[in-house]
Each structure stands twice: as C-alpha cells, then as structure tokens.
Write a protein that holds these residues in place. Structure first.
Motif, PDB file in Angstrom:
ATOM      1  N   THR A   1      10.452 -17.533  21.332  1.00 31.27           N
ATOM      2  CA  THR A   1       9.135 -17.087  21.800  1.00 31.27           C
ATOM      3  C   THR A   1       9.248 -16.347  23.128  1.00 31.27           C
ATOM      4  O   THR A   1       8.479 -15.425  23.394  1.00 31.27           O
ATOM      5  N   LEU A   2      10.224 -16.730  23.956  1.00 29.94           N
ATOM      6  CA  LEU A   2      10.436 -16.020  25.218  1.00 29.94           C
ATOM      7  C   LEU A   2      10.911 -14.596  24.962  1.00 29.94           C
ATOM      8  O   LEU A   2      10.471 -13.653  25.631  1.00 29.94           O
ATOM      9  N   ARG A   3      11.803 -14.425  23.974  1.00 28.13           N
ATOM     10  CA  ARG A   3      12.261 -13.077  23.613  1.00 28.13           C
ATOM     11  C   ARG A   3      11.101 -12.231  23.107  1.00 28.13           C
ATOM     12  O   ARG A   3      10.983 -11.047  23.439  1.00 28.13           O
ATOM     13  N   GLU A   4      10.245 -12.839  22.293  1.00 29.40           N
ATOM     14  CA  GLU A   4       9.099 -12.111  21.753  1.00 29.40           C
ATOM     15  C   GLU A   4       8.137 -11.710  22.871  1.00 29.40           C
ATOM     16  O   GLU A   4       7.601 -10.589  22.866  1.00 29.40           O
ATOM     17  N   LYS A   5       7.931 -12.599  23.834  1.00 28.35           N
ATOM     18  CA  LYS A   5       7.054 -12.279  24.963  1.00 28.35           C
ATOM     19  C   LYS A   5       7.628 -11.138  25.797  1.00 28.35           C
ATOM     20  O   LYS A   5       6.895 -10.238  26.226  1.00 28.35           O
ATOM     21  N   ARG A   6       8.952 -11.176  26.034  1.00 24.24           N
ATOM     22  CA  ARG A   6       9.582 -10.091  26.795  1.00 24.24           C
ATOM     23  C   ARG A   6       9.460  -8.763  26.054  1.00 24.24           C
ATOM     24  O   ARG A   6       9.223  -7.715  26.664  1.00 24.24           O
ATOM     25  N   LYS A   7       9.612  -8.821  24.731  1.00 25.53           N
ATOM     26  CA  LYS A   7       9.492  -7.613  23.918  1.00 25.53           C
ATOM     27  C   LYS A   7       8.082  -7.033  24.024  1.00 25.53           C
ATOM     28  O   LYS A   7       7.906  -5.818  24.199  1.00 25.53           O
TER      29      LYS A   7
END
Length: 252
Positions: A127-133
C-alpha cells in the motif's frame, strides 16, 4: 511417555513456526495485547527484517505483519499513540510487539515490564508503494497543468514582444532565442517550463513572420549586450539546449 512428550514438542514448534510465518495484510486489522521494549544492548544488530537496529528509531517487532509495514500503537492506560515501522519479530509469544526505547518513551511505558496496547495496521509495503505511485502521478499531473497556460491567443496577434501572460512590452537589448514555432501554445508551454526549472522571470514571446508564415519566438532574458547574454546562453547549451542563440528584441 517420552515419545508422546517429544511428539508434542515437535508439534508445538511446528505450529509456532507456522504461525510466525503467516502474514496479515488487511489494512485496519486491529488487536490488543502485551507489549515491551528492547534492551539497550540491541543497538547495532541487524533485525530479521534486515534493518540495523537503533534504540532511537521508531521500529517495532510484530508477529504477523510484513516487514516494512506501518502500525499505530496506542497505550491502553494513557491513550498515547505512535506510528512504528515493523522490522523484526517478537522474542516471545506472550507479547504481540516489542518496540524501541524511543517508542516506549513516547508511549510512557518506560519502567514497565509489559504494558497493554492496541495495534492497528495502517500500511503495508504494497500500500505504501501504491501511495507513492499515486503521489508521483499527482505531482506529474500538477506539473503538467502548471506548465500549460490558458491565455487568449488573440493577445499575440500584433507583431511585437509580449510576456508569457500576453502583456505587450517595449523591450530593448538582447535575449536568448530558445524556441521558434507557429504554435503559440507550444511556445507558451516551453516558456513556462523554463520559468519553473530555471527560476527566470524575464521570458518573452516575440511575434513575427517567416517565409510568409506567422511565427512565435521564445526569448529568454533582456541583456544590454551580447557579452552580458553569454553566461545564460552557455548555461542553456550545457543543459542540452544546443540550438539556443542570441536574438535582438524588437517592438514592431
């Protein structure tokens, strides 16, 4: 009897290993249990999550959450909360988390052997990767919108020199011609990029004619002489804009 005891021990260890190998990734997952904090002699060790431990960091050990997850920990007794990053696994099954000294200090549990806490999973690495994206996409979109200028193109109909906002100016001296195009929107967009990337405010659009076609020239700066324009010209050329050259401003 010994055989039964041995089988029970093997079963218990296998079950414990299985439980510890499971991961929980449901955002908002909540649990309550006992918590403690690491002793000072843990400083410098490498955790099971591959992170160098520091008592001053905001790290935590949890049984099931993926390494790199962010959890919210609340002290049941006083309501204080902290956000911690999962980098390790607890050393005993009787506690749901072990935290750093810094985290324990913020929760005001220093001196307590064990304290009751509530733990909520806020983010996993996925979810952190998705938020950064999404953040990167939002920044790119904002930059693109910032580089587009909604200007009435009829403001640039007369031959002369204008600001990027369409205000006609009487400019003398020398500028750096950055771009030439019959497309006013392209010229304005390029001008906005230069304004943003190089923090230059003296950017002008010079209208004129070339081979019977109306063209728009993007001129950067307003210098009294060719020598004064050289530093900026060299800066652009070193930045990959080799087609830039000096151009006199004109007002008619």
């Amino acid at each position: 009897m010994k055989r039964k005891l041995l089988l029970f021990l093997v079963f218990f260890l296998a079950l414990n290993h299985f439980m510890l190998s499971q991961t929980i990734t449901k955002i908002g997952y909540k649990e309550m249990g006992k918590a403690s904090y690491y002793p000072d002699d843990r400083d410098g060790i490498i955790t099971r999550g591959g992170v160098k431990f520091s008592k001053d960091s905001m790290y935590v050990a949890h049984k099931y959450f993926p390494f790199g997850s962010i959890i919210k920990v609340r002290n049941i007794d006083n309501g204080k909360t902290v956000l911690l990053k999962v980098v390790d696994r607890p050393y005993t099954s009787s506690r749901i988390i072990d935290m750093t000294y810094e985290a324990a200090q913020r929760l005001d549990i220093i001196g307590e052997t064990e304290s009751m806490v509530e733990v909520i999973l806020k983010d996993t690495p996925a979810t952190l990767r998705e938020k950064r994206k999404l953040q990167q996409q939002a920044k790119a979109k904002a930059k693109e919108e910032n580089n587009s200028i909604d200007i009435d193109k009829t403001l640039f109909t007369e031959v002369g020199t204008y600001t990027l906002r369409g205000d006609k100016k009487s400019i003398e001296g020398v500028g750096i011609q950055f771009a030439t195009s019959p497309d006013i929107e392209y010229v304005l967009s390029e001008g906005k990029k230069i304004e943003s990337n190089y923090l230059i405010s003296s950017i002008f659009v010079q209208t004129g004619w070339s081979n019977g076609q109306k063209v728009y020239r993007l001129l950067i700066g307003c210098f009294s002489s060719s020598d004064a324009a050289q530093p900026l010209l060299q800066l652009f050329q070193k930045g990959g804009y080799s087609d830039c050259f000096e151009k006199k401003h004109h007002n008619n």
